[in-house]
Design an enzyme around this catalytic site. Structure first.
Site, mmCIF file in Angstrom:
data_model
loop_
_atom_site.group_PDB
_atom_site.id
_atom_site.type_symbol
_atom_site.label_atom_id
_atom_site.label_comp_id
_atom_site.label_asym_id
_atom_site.label_seq_id
_atom_site.Cartn_x
_atom_site.Cartn_y
_atom_site.Cartn_z
ATOM 1 C CE1 TYR A 108 -2.000 16.721 58.047
ATOM 2 C CE2 TYR A 108 -1.776 15.488 56.017
ATOM 3 C CZ TYR A 108 -2.498 16.342 56.826
ATOM 4 O OH TYR A 108 -3.713 16.813 56.400
ATOM 5 C CG HIS B 4 -2.496 22.054 55.432
ATOM 6 N ND1 HIS B 4 -1.550 21.126 55.784
ATOM 7 C CD2 HIS B 4 -3.647 21.666 56.037
ATOM 8 C CE1 HIS B 4 -2.107 20.224 56.571
ATOM 9 N NE2 HIS B 4 -3.375 20.539 56.749
HETATM 10 P P1 NAD Z 1 -9.700 9.796 59.959
HETATM 11 O O1 NAD Z 1 -11.038 10.252 60.389
HETATM 12 O O2 NAD Z 1 -9.549 9.208 58.597
HETATM 13 O O3 NAD Z 1 -9.122 8.789 61.095
HETATM 14 C C1 NAD Z 1 -7.832 8.242 61.013
HETATM 15 C C2 NAD Z 1 -7.624 7.261 62.162
HETATM 16 O O4 NAD Z 1 -8.477 6.131 61.984
HETATM 17 C C3 NAD Z 1 -6.197 6.722 62.208
HETATM 18 O O5 NAD Z 1 -5.826 6.528 63.574
HETATM 19 C C4 NAD Z 1 -6.323 5.365 61.516
HETATM 20 O O6 NAD Z 1 -5.284 4.483 61.897
HETATM 21 C C5 NAD Z 1 -7.687 4.940 62.002
HETATM 22 N N1 NAD Z 1 -8.326 3.925 61.162
HETATM 23 C C6 NAD Z 1 -8.489 3.929 59.809
HETATM 24 N N2 NAD Z 1 -9.082 2.800 59.401
HETATM 25 C C7 NAD Z 1 -9.309 2.055 60.503
HETATM 26 C C8 NAD Z 1 -9.892 0.781 60.731
HETATM 27 N N3 NAD Z 1 -10.377 0.041 59.728
HETATM 28 N N4 NAD Z 1 -9.981 0.334 62.000
HETATM 29 C C9 NAD Z 1 -9.505 1.080 63.038
HETATM 30 N N5 NAD Z 1 -8.936 2.302 62.892
HETATM 31 C C10 NAD Z 1 -8.842 2.781 61.632
HETATM 32 O O7 NAD Z 1 -8.751 11.058 60.113
HETATM 33 P P2 NAD Z 1 -7.605 11.685 59.276
HETATM 34 O O8 NAD Z 1 -6.472 10.749 59.017
HETATM 35 O O9 NAD Z 1 -7.276 12.965 60.003
HETATM 36 O O10 NAD Z 1 -8.264 12.117 57.908
HETATM 37 C C11 NAD Z 1 -7.959 11.473 56.724
HETATM 38 C C12 NAD Z 1 -6.940 12.239 55.891
HETATM 39 O O11 NAD Z 1 -7.547 13.431 55.398
HETATM 40 C C13 NAD Z 1 -5.673 12.739 56.621
HETATM 41 O O12 NAD Z 1 -4.711 11.704 56.745
HETATM 42 C C14 NAD Z 1 -5.263 13.858 55.712
HETATM 43 O O13 NAD Z 1 -4.614 13.330 54.571
HETATM 44 C C15 NAD Z 1 -6.605 14.461 55.304
HETATM 45 N N6 NAD Z 1 -7.017 15.605 56.176
HETATM 46 C C16 NAD Z 1 -6.729 16.866 55.742
HETATM 47 C C17 NAD Z 1 -7.066 17.946 56.533
HETATM 48 C C18 NAD Z 1 -6.738 19.337 56.036
HETATM 49 O O14 NAD Z 1 -6.237 19.497 54.943
HETATM 50 N N7 NAD Z 1 -6.982 20.369 56.797
HETATM 51 C C19 NAD Z 1 -7.707 17.778 57.756
HETATM 52 C C20 NAD Z 1 -8.021 16.480 58.155
HETATM 53 C C21 NAD Z 1 -7.681 15.400 57.343
#
Ligand code: NAD
Length: 322
Positions: A59, A122
């Site tokens: 990230y 990952h």
């Molecule tokens: P997400 O679906 O959680 O979306 C994140 C987006 O939504 C960001 O732009 C954030 O600013 C926005 N957001 C959050 N709350 C909001 C609100 N109340 N109003 C408006 N916008 C809002 O996607 P993500 O961040 O990719 O997934 C969550 C976490 O899961 C990641 O940060 C990561 O830690 C993990 N993840 C891991 C993998 C993997 O291991 N392969 C893949 C995807 C996600």
């Protein structure tokens, strides 16, 4: 400090807040944020009772881990910290024992800690699964025995692969993303029963479908077909007409499932943290939920191709080209 409900993370003995902090945004994955904004988001998460955070060297090419380490100075013991290894860039993967060992040391330095609570491989779909089972996971077991990491997990997109690898080499946790939200609920049928039966912690990520279920929409790198993005904007408009937001509905929907240990949401600001925490325990508006689900129905449970072809989900569609 707020009392957010907690659930056991499988058999780790850890109890994690049912809403947790995704640190993808700390690495500017969803657009640039300044360091102080990101640090304030982490502190707000702690103040609201969030005790689990997930990051990765991938990230922001280590930026997320570095900022998280800054944010947790003097507060390390209040947060269960998960990070990952094996993926370092869009097309840079190395799950070899030597690289994983080096990666753990680098993460410890960036996170300013001497132990990692949960260390995950990952996006395992990008390499040969046998290497993960025969080399990478045994390396993590050794690192656990050395006290560098406490628990081990895997993360990735194709559900069947995650299940098969976890069946071949038992892990403490499985992180799945974009498979339990308003667009896709296949996790409930395909991996959840297995994880429950084996006592593995199930971490659900991307309940906003990596930004699709927000007013601003997803970033350009998002792999889903254009129809999904267009439909995301359509349901966002419908939610606004109802005087609410699609983000609110999407989070309320995902948080209802009791078989998920924790729901990771990427949160960039303290306002997003406060907004999202306030939704915990509040069920979605059923009328709006049904209307949104009816619009999404023709595109429900679509998955995209990710990783090596032998790991694709059946019927997965090609990724959108950017
Ligand atoms: P997400 O679906 O959680 O979306 C994140 C987006 O939504 C960001 O732009 C954030 O600013 C926005 N957001 C959050 N709350 C909001 C609100 N109340 N109003 C408006 N916008 C809002 O996607 P993500 O961040 O990719 O997934 C969550 C976490 O899961 C990641 O940060 C990561 O830690 C993990 N993840 C891991 C993998 C993997 O291991 N392969 C893949 C995807 C996600």
């Amino acid at each position: 400090m707020n009392e957010l409900p907690r659930r056991p993370l499988g058999r780790t003995g850890l109890n994690v807040s049912i809403l947790s902090l995704g640190a993808g945004p700390l690495g500017n994955v969803y657009g640039d944020i300044d360091t102080q904004t990101g640090i304030r988001a982490v502190h707000a998460a702690l103040e609201h009772g969030i005790n689990f955070v997930d990051t990765s060297p991938y990230y922001g090419k280590t930026l997320s881990e570095t900022r998280l380490g800054e944010a947790l100075k003097g507060k390390r013991d209040q947060m269960i910290v998960a990070t990952k290894g094996g993926r370092y860039d869009l097309a840079e993967f190395d799950f070899s024992p030597a690289r994983l060992r080096r990666s753990v040391e680098e993460s410890l330095t960036r996170l300013q800690t001497d132990y990692i609570d949960l260390y995950q491989l990952h996006d395992i779909e990008f390499v040969l699964r046998q290497g993960i089972i025969d080399q990478s996971l045994p390396t993590l077991e050794k690192l656990r025995a050395e006290g560098k990491i406490r628990f081990i997990g895997i993360s990735g997109y194709p559900l069947l692969l995650l299940q098969e690898v976890a069946a071949a080499f038992p892990v403490d946790t499985i992180l799945s993303y974009c498979h339990y939200n308003l667009f896709n609920t296949t996790l409930a049928q395909q991996l959840m029963p297995f994880a429950r039966q084996r006592g593995m912690g199930l971490i659900n990520a991307s309940t906003l479908h990596m930004g699709v279920l927000t007013d601003q929409g997803a970033p350009p790198w998002h792999p889903a077909p254009d129809t999904i993005h267009a439909t995301g904007q359509k349901v966002a408009a419908l939610a606004r007409d109802h005087g609410t937001t699609i983000t609110r509905l999407a989070l309320q929907f995902a948080l209802q499932n009791e078989h998920i240990s924790t729901t990771l949401v990427g949160m960039a600001t303290e306002e997003e943290v406060a907004h999202n925490v306030a939704l915990v325990g509040n069920p979605p508006d059923e009328t709006l939920l049904r209307a949104v689900q009816a619009i999404i129905e023709p595109l429900k449970d679509i998955s995209w191709q990710s990783g090596r072809p032998e790991n694709f989900e059946p019927q997965a569609v090609p990724q959108r080209s950017v």
